[in-house]
Motif scaffolding. Structure first.
Motif, PDB file in Angstrom:
ATOM      1  N   ALA A   1       1.015  -0.994  -0.120  1.00  0.00           N
ATOM      2  CA  ALA A   1       0.364   0.101  -0.284  1.00  0.00           C
ATOM      3  C   ALA A   1       0.548   1.033  -0.350  1.00  0.00           C
ATOM      4  O   ALA A   1       1.061   2.387  -0.286  1.00  0.00           O
ATOM      5  CB  ALA A   1      -0.766   0.017   1.621  1.00  0.00           C
TER       6      ALA A   1
ATOM      7  N   ARG B   1       0.833   4.184  -2.704  1.00  0.00           N
ATOM      8  CA  ARG B   1       0.464   5.630  -2.405  1.00  0.00           C
ATOM      9  C   ARG B   1       1.069   6.396  -3.187  1.00  0.00           C
ATOM     10  O   ARG B   1       0.840   6.965  -3.311  1.00  0.00           O
ATOM     11  CB  ARG B   1       0.654   5.776  -1.202  1.00  0.00           C
ATOM     12  CG  ARG B   1      -0.417   6.704  -0.587  1.00  0.00           C
ATOM     13  CD  ARG B   1      -0.933   7.535   0.402  1.00  0.00           C
ATOM     14  NE  ARG B   1      -1.834   5.997   0.573  1.00  0.00           N
ATOM     15  CZ  ARG B   1      -2.067   5.096   1.748  1.00  0.00           C
ATOM     16  NH1 ARG B   1      -0.901   4.623   2.300  1.00  0.00           N
ATOM     17  NH2 ARG B   1      -2.581   4.279   1.549  1.00  0.00           N
TER      18      ARG B   1
ATOM     19  N   LEU C   1      -6.819   1.846  -4.726  1.00  0.00           N
ATOM     20  CA  LEU C   1      -5.825   1.989  -3.632  1.00  0.00           C
ATOM     21  C   LEU C   1      -7.114   2.051  -2.643  1.00  0.00           C
ATOM     22  O   LEU C   1      -5.981   1.633  -1.868  1.00  0.00           O
ATOM     23  CB  LEU C   1      -5.010   3.645  -3.808  1.00  0.00           C
ATOM     24  CG  LEU C   1      -4.128   4.237  -4.723  1.00  0.00           C
ATOM     25  CD1 LEU C   1      -3.347   5.549  -4.671  1.00  0.00           C
ATOM     26  CD2 LEU C   1      -2.843   3.408  -3.806  1.00  0.00           C
TER      27      LEU C   1
ATOM     28  N   LEU D   1      -6.784  -1.573  -1.692  1.00  0.00           N
ATOM     29  CA  LEU D   1      -6.185  -1.756  -0.774  1.00  0.00           C
ATOM     30  C   LEU D   1      -5.329  -1.767   0.441  1.00  0.00           C
ATOM     31  O   LEU D   1      -5.453  -2.409   0.783  1.00  0.00           O
ATOM     32  CB  LEU D   1      -4.953  -1.700  -1.815  1.00  0.00           C
ATOM     33  CG  LEU D   1      -3.522  -2.092  -1.511  1.00  0.00           C
ATOM     34  CD1 LEU D   1      -3.017  -4.018  -2.037  1.00  0.00           C
ATOM     35  CD2 LEU D   1      -2.595  -1.496  -2.333  1.00  0.00           C
ATOM     36  N   SER D   2      -5.960  -0.892   0.408  1.00  0.00           N
ATOM     37  CA  SER D   2      -5.572  -0.311   1.784  1.00  0.00           C
ATOM     38  C   SER D   2      -6.432  -0.440   2.677  1.00  0.00           C
ATOM     39  O   SER D   2      -6.623  -0.859   3.993  1.00  0.00           O
ATOM     40  CB  SER D   2      -5.978   1.722   2.385  1.00  0.00           C
ATOM     41  OG  SER D   2      -5.204   1.829   1.376  1.00  0.00           O
TER      42      SER D   2
END
Length: 88
Positions: free
Chosen positions: A44, A48, A83, A86-87
């Protein structure tokens, strides 16, 4: 084939601009691919960071008229969506 001097100059300019635009388009795609690869690895933080690097490049290309502003927004939105997944 261009016959007049004006048409020949236009052809030269068009070719130069085409190559420059192709280079910029390739750069943008590379940044997008870097984000996609980072997301695929599952890291992550790395994803990012790659996203933060890609956003100004995408915006810059939209500002230059290389891509439409809606296409830039779509790329950023979809990458950000991945994203967030994913987080979570």
């Amino acid at each position: 084939m261009a016959n007049s001097a004006q048409a020949k100059k236009r052809a030269r300019q068009s070719e130069r601009r085409r190559q420059h635009n192709a280079s910029l388009r390739s750069k943008m795609r590379t940044y997008i691919k870097n984000v996609v690869k980072a997301i695929a690895t599952g890291d992550a933080e790395k994803a990012r960071a790659a996203y933060q690097a890609a956003v100004p490049v995408i915006d810059n290309m939209a500002g230059k008229g290389l891509i439409h502003k809606n296409k830039a927004a779509r790329h950023k939105s979809r990458l950000n969506q991945h994203l967030r997944k994913l987080s979570a």
